[in-house]
Design a protein around this motif. Sequence first.
Motif, PDB file in Angstrom:
ATOM      1  N   ASN A  77       0.854  -1.198   0.000  1.00 51.02           N
ATOM      2  CA  ASN A  77       0.000   0.000   0.000  1.00 51.02           C
ATOM      3  C   ASN A  77       0.884   1.239   0.000  1.00 51.02           C
ATOM      4  OD1 ASN A  77      -1.564   2.296   1.213  1.00 51.02           O
ATOM      5  ND2 ASN A  77      -3.183   0.759   1.303  1.00 51.02           N
ATOM      6  N   ASP A  78       0.626   2.170  -0.920  1.00 50.18           N
ATOM      7  CA  ASP A  78       1.544   3.308  -1.061  1.00 50.18           C
ATOM      8  C   ASP A  78       1.507   4.278   0.116  1.00 50.18           C
ATOM      9  OD1 ASP A  78      -0.808   4.666  -1.550  1.00 50.18           O
ATOM     10  OD2 ASP A  78      -0.311   5.247  -3.603  1.00 50.18           O
ATOM     11  N   GLN A  79       0.622   4.052   1.090  1.00 46.37           N
ATOM     12  CA  GLN A  79       0.626   4.874   2.298  1.00 46.37           C
ATOM     13  C   GLN A  79       1.215   4.127   3.500  1.00 46.37           C
ATOM     14  OE1 GLN A  79       0.160   8.036   2.236  1.00 46.37           O
ATOM     15  NE2 GLN A  79      -0.415   7.939   0.080  1.00 46.37           N
ATOM     16  N   SER A  80       1.626   2.892   3.287  1.00 46.26           N
ATOM     17  CA  SER A  80       2.247   2.144   4.390  1.00 46.26           C
ATOM     18  C   SER A  80       3.675   2.646   4.606  1.00 46.26           C
ATOM     19  CB  SER A  80       2.268   0.645   4.085  1.00 46.26           C
ATOM     20  OG  SER A  80       3.251   0.344   3.108  1.00 46.26           O
ATOM     21  N   TYR A  81       4.186   2.425   5.796  1.00 41.96           N
ATOM     22  CA  TYR A  81       5.543   2.884   6.099  1.00 41.96           C
ATOM     23  C   TYR A  81       6.606   1.976   5.497  1.00 41.96           C
ATOM     24  CZ  TYR A  81       3.514   6.507   9.004  1.00 41.96           C
ATOM     25  OH  TYR A  81       2.823   7.609   9.447  1.00 41.96           O
ATOM     26  N   ARG A  82       6.256   0.701   5.269  1.00 38.08           N
ATOM     27  CA  ARG A  82       7.171  -0.188   4.539  1.00 38.08           C
ATOM     28  C   ARG A  82       7.379   0.361   3.126  1.00 38.08           C
ATOM     29  NH1 ARG A  82      11.204  -3.657   4.401  1.00 38.08           N
ATOM     30  NH2 ARG A  82      10.354  -4.887   6.109  1.00 38.08           N
ATOM     31  N   TYR A  83       6.287   0.758   2.489  1.00 40.84           N
ATOM     32  CA  TYR A  83       6.370   1.314   1.133  1.00 40.84           C
ATOM     33  C   TYR A  83       7.210   2.598   1.143  1.00 40.84           C
ATOM     34  CZ  TYR A  83       4.720   2.770  -3.527  1.00 40.84           C
ATOM     35  OH  TYR A  83       4.649   3.153  -4.847  1.00 40.84           O
ATOM     36  N   PHE A  84       6.962   3.449   2.131  1.00 37.16           N
ATOM     37  CA  PHE A  84       7.704   4.711   2.272  1.00 37.16           C
ATOM     38  C   PHE A  84       9.204   4.446   2.355  1.00 37.16           C
ATOM     39  CE2 PHE A  84       9.944   7.807   4.813  1.00 37.16           C
ATOM     40  CZ  PHE A  84       9.414   9.045   4.483  1.00 37.16           C
ATOM     41  N   MET A  85       9.589   3.488   3.199  1.00 36.93           N
ATOM     42  CA  MET A  85      11.009   3.195   3.376  1.00 36.93           C
ATOM     43  C   MET A  85      11.633   2.633   2.097  1.00 36.93           C
ATOM     44  SD  MET A  85      11.774   4.356   6.324  1.00 36.93           S
ATOM     45  CE  MET A  85      13.483   3.923   6.038  1.00 36.93           C
ATOM     46  N   ASN A  86      10.882   1.774   1.400  1.00 39.27           N
ATOM     47  CA  ASN A  86      11.377   1.245   0.129  1.00 39.27           C
ATOM     48  C   ASN A  86      11.625   2.370  -0.869  1.00 39.27           C
ATOM     49  OD1 ASN A  86      11.251  -1.403   1.014  1.00 39.27           O
ATOM     50  ND2 ASN A  86       9.259  -1.824   0.091  1.00 39.27           N
ATOM     51  N   GLU A  87      10.677   3.289  -0.946  1.00 41.50           N
ATOM     52  CA  GLU A  87      10.738   4.382  -1.919  1.00 41.50           C
ATOM     53  C   GLU A  87      11.858   5.380  -1.620  1.00 41.50           C
ATOM     54  OE1 GLU A  87       8.572   5.169  -4.853  1.00 41.50           O
ATOM     55  OE2 GLU A  87       8.693   2.999  -4.510  1.00 41.50           O
ATOM     56  N   HIS A  88      12.056   5.674  -0.336  1.00 44.14           N
ATOM     57  CA  HIS A  88      12.996   6.739   0.029  1.00 44.14           C
ATOM     58  C   HIS A  88      14.398   6.264   0.410  1.00 44.14           C
ATOM     59  CE1 HIS A  88      10.111   9.971  -0.350  1.00 44.14           C
ATOM     60  NE2 HIS A  88       9.233   9.228   0.298  1.00 44.14           N
ATOM     61  N   LEU A  89      14.530   4.963   0.712  1.00 49.44           N
ATOM     62  CA  LEU A  89      15.861   4.493   1.114  1.00 49.44           C
ATOM     63  C   LEU A  89      16.184   3.080   0.635  1.00 49.44           C
ATOM     64  CD1 LEU A  89      18.468   5.184   2.751  1.00 49.44           C
ATOM     65  CD2 LEU A  89      17.365   4.101   4.736  1.00 49.44           C
ATOM     66  N   PHE A  90      15.415   2.089   1.077  1.00 49.28           N
ATOM     67  CA  PHE A  90      15.813   0.691   0.898  1.00 49.28           C
ATOM     68  C   PHE A  90      16.085   0.294  -0.552  1.00 49.28           C
ATOM     69  CE2 PHE A  90      13.159  -0.418   4.929  1.00 49.28           C
ATOM     70  CZ  PHE A  90      14.140   0.130   5.746  1.00 49.28           C
ATOM     71  N   HIS A  91      15.227   0.751  -1.474  1.00 50.75           N
ATOM     72  CA  HIS A  91      15.384   0.345  -2.879  1.00 50.75           C
ATOM     73  C   HIS A  91      16.536   1.074  -3.585  1.00 50.75           C
ATOM     74  CE1 HIS A  91      11.066  -1.475  -3.428  1.00 50.75           C
ATOM     75  NE2 HIS A  91      11.859  -2.202  -2.666  1.00 50.75           N
ATOM     76  N   HIS A  92      17.157   2.022  -2.899  1.00 49.96           N
ATOM     77  CA  HIS A  92      18.204   2.842  -3.538  1.00 49.96           C
ATOM     78  C   HIS A  92      19.607   2.562  -2.983  1.00 49.96           C
ATOM     79  CE1 HIS A  92      14.921   5.059  -5.346  1.00 49.96           C
ATOM     80  NE2 HIS A  92      14.385   5.173  -4.145  1.00 49.96           N
ATOM     81  N   VAL A  93      19.677   1.682  -1.968  1.00 48.87           N
ATOM     82  CA  VAL A  93      20.976   1.343  -1.382  1.00 48.87           C
ATOM     83  C   VAL A  93      21.105  -0.181  -1.312  1.00 48.87           C
ATOM     84  CG1 VAL A  93      21.104   3.492  -0.039  1.00 48.87           C
ATOM     85  CG2 VAL A  93      20.083   1.447   1.002  1.00 48.87           C
ATOM     86  N   ASN A  94      22.259  -0.673  -0.841  1.00 51.23           N
ATOM     87  CA  ASN A  94      22.499  -2.110  -0.859  1.00 51.23           C
ATOM     88  C   ASN A  94      22.197  -2.794   0.474  1.00 51.23           C
ATOM     89  OD1 ASN A  94      24.725  -0.942   0.428  1.00 51.23           O
ATOM     90  ND2 ASN A  94      26.152  -2.522  -0.265  1.00 51.23           N
ATOM     91  N   ILE A  95      21.206  -2.274   1.197  1.00 52.77           N
ATOM     92  CA  ILE A  95      20.775  -2.949   2.423  1.00 52.77           C
ATOM     93  C   ILE A  95      20.033  -4.228   2.028  1.00 52.77           C
ATOM     94  CG2 ILE A  95      18.525  -1.747   2.643  1.00 52.77           C
ATOM     95  CD1 ILE A  95      19.158  -1.592   5.712  1.00 52.77           C
ATOM     96  N   LYS A  96      20.252  -5.317   2.772  1.00 51.50           N
ATOM     97  CA  LYS A  96      19.584  -6.580   2.445  1.00 51.50           C
ATOM     98  C   LYS A  96      18.119  -6.505   2.896  1.00 51.50           C
ATOM     99  CE  LYS A  96      23.856  -9.175   2.931  1.00 51.50           C
ATOM    100  NZ  LYS A  96      24.734  -9.845   3.908  1.00 51.50           N
TER     101      LYS A  96
END
Length: 242
Positions: A77-96
């Motif tokens: 869900n694009d309003q969930s905080y998991r989605y927020f973190m993916n969009e702003h950090l997780f998907h852009h760095v090499n964190i597992k």
Amino acid sequence: MLRVLEGKDYNDMSRIAANMIFAQITLQPGCVLGLATGSTPIGTYNHLVECYKKGDLDFSQVTSVNLDEYRGLNGTNDQSYRYFMNEHLFHHVNIKPENTHVPDGTNPDAVKECGRYDQLIETLGGVDLQLLGLGNNGHIGFNEPDDNFEKGTHCVNLTESTIKANSRFFSSMEEVPTQAYTMGIGNILQAKKILLIVSGTAKADIVRETFTGPITPRVPASILQLHKDVILVGDKAALSKL
């Protein structure tokens, strides 16, 4: 102990905060970061992504635990905080991905989910650096003004002011979640270091109240006065009354 670092504006404040997290990861590559959502940390995450893209920062050994998640929303869900973190950090760095933890908003059993999250934090050995934003009513995570401080992860009924503040992200008031799973004040205080970021004139009064007023659950963030290592990073406007 409180250290205060002032940035000229939001971007400068975000850069200073990112430098603190950069230093934590550099000195302790396998650190556990407590992460926050909301509009304030976006600039900080942008700076961290830039550092990673330049080859200056490695997230491969980092573990993260997020403060909170809306109850009833799944991570797609694009309003969930998991989605927020993916969009702003997780998907852009090499964190597992398996090292990134957010409360499970889809778990209908609040007692079970909160217990699981507390156990997870304990298993990880606690949080090394906890990033926090500050709500206009003094909330940290979703620990709203109350008659007592909640220690562990819990399910909270969001206040009317928080629901209203969040409504700008939803197409109607009916869609705004009214509950959330959040780390408790006890979880936050157990972090070895706390990094609180604030921006804008609207936060000036609550910053002053948090650090110069009485310690009270009516201003949840005021408990930070008892922590041994708090870094407050704000822009000129937010720190203007401190």
